[in-house]
Design a protein around this motif. Structure first.
Motif, PDB file in Angstrom:
ATOM      1  N   UNK A  38       0.910  -1.357  -0.021  1.00 33.14           N
ATOM      2  CA  UNK A  38       0.219  -0.049  -0.118  1.00 33.14           C
ATOM      3  C   UNK A  38       0.889   1.043   0.075  1.00 33.14           C
ATOM      4  N   UNK A  39       0.270   2.117  -0.648  1.00 29.97           N
ATOM      5  CA  UNK A  39       1.027   3.420  -0.755  1.00 29.97           C
ATOM      6  C   UNK A  39       0.108   4.836  -1.085  1.00 29.97           C
ATOM      7  N   UNK A  40       0.547   5.874  -0.955  1.00 33.94           N
ATOM      8  CA  UNK A  40      -0.495   6.929  -1.269  1.00 33.94           C
ATOM      9  C   UNK A  40       0.089   7.916  -2.471  1.00 33.94           C
ATOM     10  N   UNK A  41      -0.267   8.336  -3.292  1.00 30.93           N
ATOM     11  CA  UNK A  41       0.167   9.480  -4.152  1.00 30.93           C
ATOM     12  C   UNK A  41      -0.655  10.574  -4.002  1.00 30.93           C
ATOM     13  N   UNK A  42       0.300  11.712  -3.773  1.00 30.91           N
ATOM     14  CA  UNK A  42      -0.205  13.082  -3.609  1.00 30.91           C
ATOM     15  C   UNK A  42      -0.259  13.898  -4.633  1.00 30.91           C
ATOM     16  N   UNK A  43      -1.405  14.127  -5.367  1.00 29.96           N
ATOM     17  CA  UNK A  43      -1.707  15.101  -6.248  1.00 29.96           C
ATOM     18  C   UNK A  43      -2.526  16.288  -5.666  1.00 29.96           C
ATOM     19  N   UNK A  44      -3.106  16.980  -6.386  1.00 32.23           N
ATOM     20  CA  UNK A  44      -4.044  17.597  -5.491  1.00 32.23           C
ATOM     21  C   UNK A  44      -5.021  17.139  -4.662  1.00 32.23           C
ATOM     22  N   UNK A  45      -5.260  15.823  -4.564  1.00 28.52           N
ATOM     23  CA  UNK A  45      -5.833  15.107  -3.541  1.00 28.52           C
ATOM     24  C   UNK A  45      -4.981  13.857  -3.648  1.00 28.52           C
ATOM     25  N   UNK A  46      -4.983  13.016  -2.392  1.00 28.10           N
ATOM     26  CA  UNK A  46      -4.438  12.056  -2.016  1.00 28.10           C
ATOM     27  C   UNK A  46      -5.173  10.886  -2.656  1.00 28.10           C
ATOM     28  N   UNK A  47      -4.429   9.759  -3.211  1.00 28.35           N
ATOM     29  CA  UNK A  47      -5.102   8.662  -3.919  1.00 28.35           C
ATOM     30  C   UNK A  47      -4.254   7.445  -3.158  1.00 28.35           C
ATOM     31  N   UNK A  48      -5.228   6.790  -2.570  1.00 30.57           N
ATOM     32  CA  UNK A  48      -4.458   5.512  -1.796  1.00 30.57           C
ATOM     33  C   UNK A  48      -4.309   4.461  -2.792  1.00 30.57           C
ATOM     34  N   UNK A  49      -3.421   3.554  -3.079  1.00 33.40           N
ATOM     35  CA  UNK A  49      -3.115   2.565  -3.938  1.00 33.40           C
ATOM     36  C   UNK A  49      -2.632   1.326  -3.422  1.00 33.40           C
ATOM     37  N   UNK A  50      -2.834   0.218  -3.890  1.00 34.15           N
ATOM     38  CA  UNK A  50      -2.276  -0.976  -3.661  1.00 34.15           C
ATOM     39  C   UNK A  50      -1.608  -1.771  -4.931  1.00 34.15           C
ATOM     40  N   UNK A  51      -0.152  -2.072  -4.629  1.00 35.35           N
ATOM     41  CA  UNK A  51       0.347  -2.614  -5.970  1.00 35.35           C
ATOM     42  C   UNK A  51       0.147  -4.203  -5.430  1.00 35.35           C
ATOM     43  N   UNK A  52       0.664  -4.860  -6.811  1.00 40.68           N
ATOM     44  CA  UNK A  52       0.883  -6.120  -6.934  1.00 40.68           C
ATOM     45  C   UNK A  52       1.470  -7.033  -5.446  1.00 40.68           C
ATOM     46  N   UNK A  53       2.610  -6.194  -5.164  1.00 39.97           N
ATOM     47  CA  UNK A  53       3.327  -6.711  -4.231  1.00 39.97           C
ATOM     48  C   UNK A  53       4.263  -5.560  -3.756  1.00 39.97           C
ATOM     49  N   UNK A  54       5.005  -5.893  -2.596  1.00 34.68           N
ATOM     50  CA  UNK A  54       5.794  -4.832  -1.936  1.00 34.68           C
ATOM     51  C   UNK A  54       7.160  -4.548  -2.990  1.00 34.68           C
ATOM     52  N   UNK A  55       7.579  -5.457  -3.657  1.00 36.86           N
ATOM     53  CA  UNK A  55       8.480  -5.440  -4.669  1.00 36.86           C
ATOM     54  C   UNK A  55       8.003  -4.261  -5.890  1.00 36.86           C
ATOM     55  N   UNK A  96      18.470  -5.589 -12.005  1.00 40.19           N
ATOM     56  CA  UNK A  96      17.238  -6.337 -11.605  1.00 40.19           C
ATOM     57  C   UNK A  96      17.326  -6.177  -9.945  1.00 40.19           C
ATOM     58  N   UNK A  97      16.769  -5.091  -9.475  1.00 38.81           N
ATOM     59  CA  UNK A  97      16.820  -4.731  -8.036  1.00 38.81           C
ATOM     60  C   UNK A  97      15.878  -5.783  -7.283  1.00 38.81           C
ATOM     61  N   UNK A  98      14.782  -6.090  -7.893  1.00 45.16           N
ATOM     62  CA  UNK A  98      13.820  -6.884  -7.273  1.00 45.16           C
ATOM     63  C   UNK A  98      14.503  -8.181  -6.558  1.00 45.16           C
ATOM     64  N   UNK A  99      15.195  -8.866  -7.420  1.00 42.91           N
ATOM     65  CA  UNK A  99      16.045 -10.148  -7.161  1.00 42.91           C
ATOM     66  C   UNK A  99      16.887  -9.747  -6.103  1.00 42.91           C
ATOM     67  N   UNK A 100      17.501  -8.721  -6.301  1.00 45.94           N
ATOM     68  CA  UNK A 100      18.647  -8.500  -5.067  1.00 45.94           C
ATOM     69  C   UNK A 100      17.922  -8.120  -3.630  1.00 45.94           C
ATOM     70  N   UNK A 101      16.621  -7.634  -3.752  1.00 43.20           N
ATOM     71  CA  UNK A 101      16.002  -7.692  -2.511  1.00 43.20           C
ATOM     72  C   UNK A 101      15.850  -9.108  -2.018  1.00 43.20           C
ATOM     73  N   UNK A 102      15.373  -9.781  -2.648  1.00 44.23           N
ATOM     74  CA  UNK A 102      14.933 -10.974  -2.347  1.00 44.23           C
ATOM     75  C   UNK A 102      16.391 -11.710  -1.660  1.00 44.23           C
ATOM     76  N   UNK A 103      17.445 -11.473  -2.472  1.00 39.72           N
ATOM     77  CA  UNK A 103      18.442 -12.186  -1.994  1.00 39.72           C
ATOM     78  C   UNK A 103      19.016 -11.575  -0.869  1.00 39.72           C
ATOM     79  N   UNK A 104      18.832 -10.207  -0.616  1.00 39.72           N
ATOM     80  CA  UNK A 104      19.297  -9.538   0.698  1.00 39.72           C
ATOM     81  C   UNK A 104      18.441 -10.099   1.914  1.00 39.72           C
ATOM     82  N   UNK A 105      17.161 -10.181   1.633  1.00 35.93           N
ATOM     83  CA  UNK A 105      16.169 -10.868   2.726  1.00 35.93           C
ATOM     84  C   UNK A 105      16.867 -12.367   3.093  1.00 35.93           C
ATOM     85  N   UNK A 106      17.081 -13.039   1.864  1.00 41.09           N
ATOM     86  CA  UNK A 106      17.400 -14.495   2.190  1.00 41.09           C
ATOM     87  C   UNK A 106      18.798 -14.632   3.161  1.00 41.09           C
ATOM     88  N   UNK A 107      19.708 -13.518   2.650  1.00 37.14           N
ATOM     89  CA  UNK A 107      20.876 -13.346   3.293  1.00 37.14           C
ATOM     90  C   UNK A 107      20.710 -13.010   4.919  1.00 37.14           C
TER      91      UNK A 107
END
Length: 121
Positions: A38-55, A96-107
């Protein structure tokens, strides 16, 4: 913003809303310490969004940041995101940062496992 759904094994996409990058004031990741999409995008108003995943949330924020740096060069606030995964100068950055995020979590998980198996004197 694109809405995605599946109907009888067929994927459908619908453009729900459009914004200009120049109107984006801030992206709020809500919680940098937790794995949430979940994240918010602030324009002239705030839109709450949900991405497919955190990555995918981080990929989206990096993309907007890079587009802003390339074309607008304005001060775009990105808050409540872990800077390690957003900046190109990070040790974990690559194409390919998303794979590196997973690698860091595994580490980290492997280190915790090793420490938990060490006998205490």
């Amino acid at each position: 913003m694109v809405k995605h759904w599946r109907v009888n094994r067929e994927e459908k996409y619908e453009i729900v809303e459009k914004w200009f990058l120049k109107d984006l004031e801030m992206i709020d990741g809500k919680e940098a310490d937790t794995d949430n999409p979940y994240f918010d995008m602030h324009f002239h108003k705030v839109y709450s969004m949900e991405a497919y995943s955190c990555a995918s949330k981080y990929t989206f924020a990096r993309t907007l940041s890079n587009l802003n740096a390339m074309y607008l060069k304005k001060d775009l606030k990105i808050v409540n995101f872990d800077d390690t995964y957003l900046n190109d100068d990070s040790i974990w950055s690559s194409s390919n940062r998303d794979c590196l995020v997973v690698m860091r979590i595994c580490f980290y998980a492997f280190n915790l496992l090793c420490f938990s198996l060490c006998p205490l004197s």
